[in-house]
Design a protein around this motif. Structure first.
Motif, PDB file in Angstrom:
ATOM      1  N   SER A 189       0.851  -1.193   0.000  1.00 19.44           N
ATOM      2  CA  SER A 189       0.000   0.000   0.000  1.00 19.44           C
ATOM      3  C   SER A 189       0.884   1.239   0.000  1.00 19.44           C
ATOM      4  O   SER A 189       0.641   2.207  -0.722  1.00 19.44           O
ATOM      5  CB  SER A 189      -0.885   0.016   1.246  1.00 19.44           C
ATOM      6  N   ASP A 245       2.062  -3.532 -10.309  1.00 17.30           N
ATOM      7  CA  ASP A 245       1.751  -3.920  -8.938  1.00 17.30           C
ATOM      8  C   ASP A 245       1.825  -5.439  -8.873  1.00 17.30           C
ATOM      9  O   ASP A 245       0.918  -6.152  -9.295  1.00 17.30           O
ATOM     10  CB  ASP A 245       0.352  -3.416  -8.571  1.00 17.30           C
ATOM     11  N   SER A 282       4.411  -7.330  -2.308  1.00 18.99           N
ATOM     12  CA  SER A 282       4.103  -7.654  -0.909  1.00 18.99           C
ATOM     13  C   SER A 282       4.860  -8.941  -0.629  1.00 18.99           C
ATOM     14  O   SER A 282       4.294 -10.033  -0.715  1.00 18.99           O
ATOM     15  CB  SER A 282       2.610  -7.887  -0.708  1.00 18.99           C
TER      16      SER A 282
END
Ligand SMILES: Cc1ncc(COP(=O)(O)O)c(C=O)c1O
Length: 933
Positions: free
Chosen positions: A386, A498, A572
């Protein structure tokens, strides 16, 4: 190249196996079992012949496979075979059983007994000290590519054994293969390899013709055989580096080392001349593995935790002081153990480092991570992807720059774009109405948007394309194609990929080519190649830039003299690899980073990074990187097999298949985006071949480790199934659901027992559903059938992005060519003032739209599931959006209040804003015209 293998039923009785590793394991089980039965049978028993025949089949299958592993090793395996041949079955049985046990328990990795020695097999690890010995001296294997006689092999083994030293950090064993092909197969089959030594001069072909193993060689160019022997070493090195870039490669040659070093030096860690440097080679191998093993920040933190220090600083918890002094919170350290607190500190010196200005172990740890993930630079983050996404957007996007972004992306991007003041042009993913989910954005649509900006004269302001790879549901882009085609239209575009869910992809040769970092590196090589320049010349001569339809139809390629490669990926790490929650990384492959981005990146990093980053998260990132470099391939391959196994089991189970179906690529990627035509990645006939073919060729591929289960036939919606069945009754946690699906994700920590438990639970649920159906009254049966029909046949169509209202459309308001971009930031902040907003419920909204009023959302409206914004600030509410929302039957909708409805802008606020926007646009246009004149 093939990383999984498949079997031709007609040729191989072992066709039911999913992979070479499964086949190896099951062949040993079969061998032990057959031998044990055979030993017990009387000599004249009729079953003997068939058992013996089966044993011979198993041996024949194992011979090539075992040649690629150090344990049990050629000699022990040959002894076993000769005992069987000579009828010494009891002895053979005992040995096979021990080999199998050692393989399963992996005790051959135990340093004291890892070599064949005097024919002795290692025993099971039984004591704690043995376990400690194994942990403290990790074991690996080194592949030697050389044609040797058996006695030369034995001599080499002895030489390696003699070099071992008690102080060595690791212990290794060797595997010798005689040819180019065997080396490639071993590279993919043997997970224990950490280094490859390629000796001078070896043949090309393997003697093994086994179909299953040869599939590993798919993609190796024909004609390689004609390459002179002295060039084979460097070529093999390059091929291995492509498949497993983490391995250390060494070349031992009799040619002029200096010449070879000049041409192939990049691939090899070192090049040695002839036999002269044995000691050096041994040391280099140890050192090479050591470089990957060492975790500079984790090591520094551990050292720090051992040092006596006085804390006159923040963080009372540091070194456990606030806990040790306490009468009330001792259970905190009892639960976590004291080391966690011994390693807690706010110090940035004393061997530690500062994340905001790293100069010591954190700097090196980030450099190691860049190496592991193929980036030019890597930055650690302790507040998840994020934060990473916001950092990259802020660093690269200036206010009013246009960003093309997948509307279905994570909310951090939408908020990041608000903060950056970007002009956002939302892209539509292809819809999968029947499962209430979106796929990914087709390249044609992205090109269409870029060409529209070109036509409108604002292409120069398009700064970035932002896409999610892979999506939550596992749809994976052809990153190379997207970058090539977009760069053909705008050669300096920046890409933010992403990859929150895709960090693990780096570890596997099938996944890796579709990652941003691998693609950027490949494109850089490609653009330097003279053959690309020629290809571009032909393309440029044939392309008509005014014919938009033709441009959409054909594949475009960029001008190598103009193109810049600017790719960013956010991971992540904690989602798919080993890292504590929030542990993430930003990977950068940007040719213009130093000149055009570094300062802004630094500022953006400062904006979003805590001045007290969590050291434990950083240490876990460092260790997670070590794992990627030393065992990532093995872990991801096992994860893949586990996922395939889960899919197979459900498909084959008579009860389960009545209620459940795992969606295959054919369900999730429409045919026009699947050039291979492959419907499913694994089947009994072709094995995994489909998987690799489709991943090589298709516009979109599916990550099979994410298994979406269609549950419509149960009559339960995704949310109910997740909470009431899986969670409440059986404690199974899942993350994502849609109206009629639930998503099971496997990861590198998934186990066979977890998969077995899931199957068991699904069977229980299915039985329960059967029972409930049997007990239904006729009315209940009708209600149930209606629910099933609704979930399986009646699908609310997913709405596309409608448009930004004119008040937020800025410079495209007066242009003849309508582009999609909108000023989301102004809309976002306009809603901060209550007097600009009002509320309408669903019914009122529908009536108002029908009466001709334009309703404009003041907020992000995000239903869970599916979890993407159905409305963003400034977006016009369409009838399609209302219809979708009323059909969704979900309870959680962020940005929509059930008591009040949608928060929308008042007509007055819109009129005022539109007037201001128009005035501003007119001024800007006048200024532009003046400048042009
Ligand atoms: C596509 C995508 N990007 C980014 C994120 C945010 O990642 P993190 O939880 O590491 O902040 C998520 C979280 O689910 C995601 O799905």
């Amino acid at each position: 190249m093939s990383a999984g293998v498949s079997f031709d039923k007609s040729k191989n009785s072992l066709s039911r196996h999913r992979s070479v590793w499964e086949m190896r394991s099951e062949s040993w089980i079969g061998l032990v079992d057959d031998l044990s039965r055979l030993v017990a049978l009387p000599p004249d028993h009729p079953e003997r012949q068939s058992r013996l025949a089966h044993i011979n089949e198993l041996i024949a299958a194992l011979v090539p496979i075992e040649s690629y592993w150090a344990f049990p090793g050629g000699r022990v395996f040959a002894d076993l075979c000769s005992w069987i041949e000579r009828g010494e079955l009891a002895r053979a049985h005992q040995t096979a059983r021990r080999i199998h046990r050692v393989l399963v328990a992996r005790t051959y990795r135990h340093e004291a007994s890892s070599l064949e020695g005097e024919g002795e097999l290692p025993s099971q690890i039984e004591t704690e000290s043995e376990r400690q010995a194994q942990l403290s001296r990790p074991y690996f294997e080194v592949l030697i590519v050389d044609e040797m006689s058996a006695s030369e092999e034995a001599a080499l083994r002895r030489r390696v054994q003699r070099k071992r030293h008690a102080e060595d950090e690791f212990v290794f064993d060797i595997v010798i293969v005689p040819s180019f092909e065997d080396a490639l197969i071993a590279t993919l089959v043997n997970f224990n390899l950490q280094a490859v030594v390629i000796r001078h001069g070896f043949p090309f072909r393997s003697i093994y013709s086994d179909d299953m193993l040869r599939r590993f060689l798919d993609g190796v160019q024909d004609g390689i055989e004609t390459i002179p022997e002295f060039e084979r070493g460097p070529l093999l090195g390059r091929q291995i580096a492509r498949l497993r870039p983490e391995l250390d490669l060494y070349l031992v040659t009799d040619m002029k080392v200096e010449d070879i070093a000049a041409t192939a030096g990049e691939v090899f860690k070192r090049i040695f001349f002839g036999e002269e440097d044995h000691v050096e080679l041994y040391g280099a191998i140890m050192q090479g593995v050591g470089e990957r093993y060492h975790t500079p920040f984790f090591d520094a933190l551990r050292d720090y935790a051992k040092q006596p220090t006085g804390v006159f600083h923040a963080l009372p918890l540091a070194r456990g002081k606030a806990i040790l002094n306490s009468s009330w919170i001792g259970d905190l350290s009892q639960f976590y153990g004291m080391n966690l607190f011994m390693a807690e500190t706010s110090a940035t010196s004393g061997g530690l480092d500062s994340l905001l200005d790293p100069v010591g172990p954190l700097k090196i740890a980030q450099e190691h991570a860049a190496r592991a993930f193929g980036a030019r630079r890597t930055y650690f983050a302790t507040n998840g992807t994020s934060t990473c996404n916001k950092i990259v957007v802020q660093a690269l996007v200036r206010p009013d720059d246009i960003v093309l972004v997948d509307r279905n992306c994570h909310k951090s991007h939408h908020y990041g774009l608000v903060l950056a003041g970007a002009q956002v042009a939302y892209l539509d993913s292809y819809p999968l109405d029947q499962y209430s989910m979106y796929g990914a954005v087709p390249i044609r649509h992205i090109k269409e948007q870029l060409l529209t900006f070109k036509r409108a004269g604002t292409l120069d302001r398009v700064r970035m394309v932002l896409l999610t790879n892979c999506t939550f549901d596992g749809i994976v882009y052809d990153v190379e194609r997207v970058m090539l085609e977009c760069l053909a239209i705008k050669p300096d575009l920046v890409f933010l990929w992403d990859e929150a869910w895709f960090a693990f992809a780096r570890c596997h040769p099938v996944y890796r080519p579709r990652t941003a970092m691998a693609t950027a590196a490949r494109l850089a090589e490609m653009f330097k190649d003279p053959s690309y320049a020629k290809r571009y010349e032909e393309f440029a001569a044939s392309v008509d830039w005014d014919d938009e339809e033709a441009l959409l139809e054909r594949q475009l390629i960029p001008d190598p003299d103009k193109v810049r490669i600017r790719a960013y990926a956010t991971h992540s790490t904690h989602k798919t690899l080993t890292a504590l929650r929030q542990g993430s990384m930003i990977h950068v492959w940007d040719q213009d980073f130093r000149d055009k981005a570094e300062e802004a990146f630094h500022e953006a990093y400062m904006t979003h990074t805590s001045t007290s980053p969590n050291y434990q998260i950083l240490a876990s990132l460092d260790v997670g990187r070590r794992q990627v470099e030393l065992e990532g391939y093995e872990l991801v391959q096992r994860q893949l097999e586990l996922a395939m196994n889960l899919r197979d089991q459900v498909q084959a189970h008579p009860l389960l298949k009545r209620y459940f179906r795992f969606l295959a690529v054919g369900d999730l990627v429409p045919l026009q985006h699947r050039e291979s035509g492959v419907e499913s990645y694994f089947n009994e006939e072709t094995g995994w071949n489909n998987f690799e073919l489709a991943w090589r060729t298709d516009e979109f591929a599916l990550d099979p480790t994410r298994a979406t289960l269609a549950i419509g036939a149960t009559g339960l919606d995704g949310d109910t199934f997740k909470n009431k069945e899986l969670m409440d009754k059986y404690g199974i946690q899942i993350n994502k659901t849609s109206r009629n699906t639930v998503l099971f994700m496997t990861n590198i920590g998934s186990t066979r027992s977890a998969v077995a438990y899931l199957i068991e639970v699904l069977v229980k649920i299915a039985r329960d559903l059967d029972r409930r159906a049997a007990d239904m009254s006729s009315i209940e049966r009708r209600i149930h059938a209606k629910k099933v029909r609704s979930l399986t046949l009646e699908h609310p169509p997913l709405p596309d992005f409608s448009s930004f209202h004119r008040a937020f459309r800025g410079d495209n308001l007066t242009s003849n060519t309508q582009t999609r971009n909108g000023d989301i930031r102004s809309a976002f902040f306009l809603s901060y003032d209550d007097s600009n907003c009002e509320y309408v419920n669903m019914m009122e909204a529908s009536r108002a739209i029908q009466a001709g009023r334009e309703l404009v959302s003041a907020l992000f409206v995000i239903p869970y599931p599916p979890g993407f914004p159905i409305l963003v600030p400034g977006q016009v509410i369409s009838m399609e959006i209302l219809q979708f929302m009323s059909a969704l039957d979900v309870h959680e909708i962020h940005g929509y209040r059930p008591d009040l409805g949608f928060r929308i802008f008042s007509e007055e606020a819109l009129a005022r804003t539109e007037e201001r926007t128009l005035a501003k646009t007119t001024v800007i246009q006048a200024q532009q015209e003046a400048m042009q004149n």
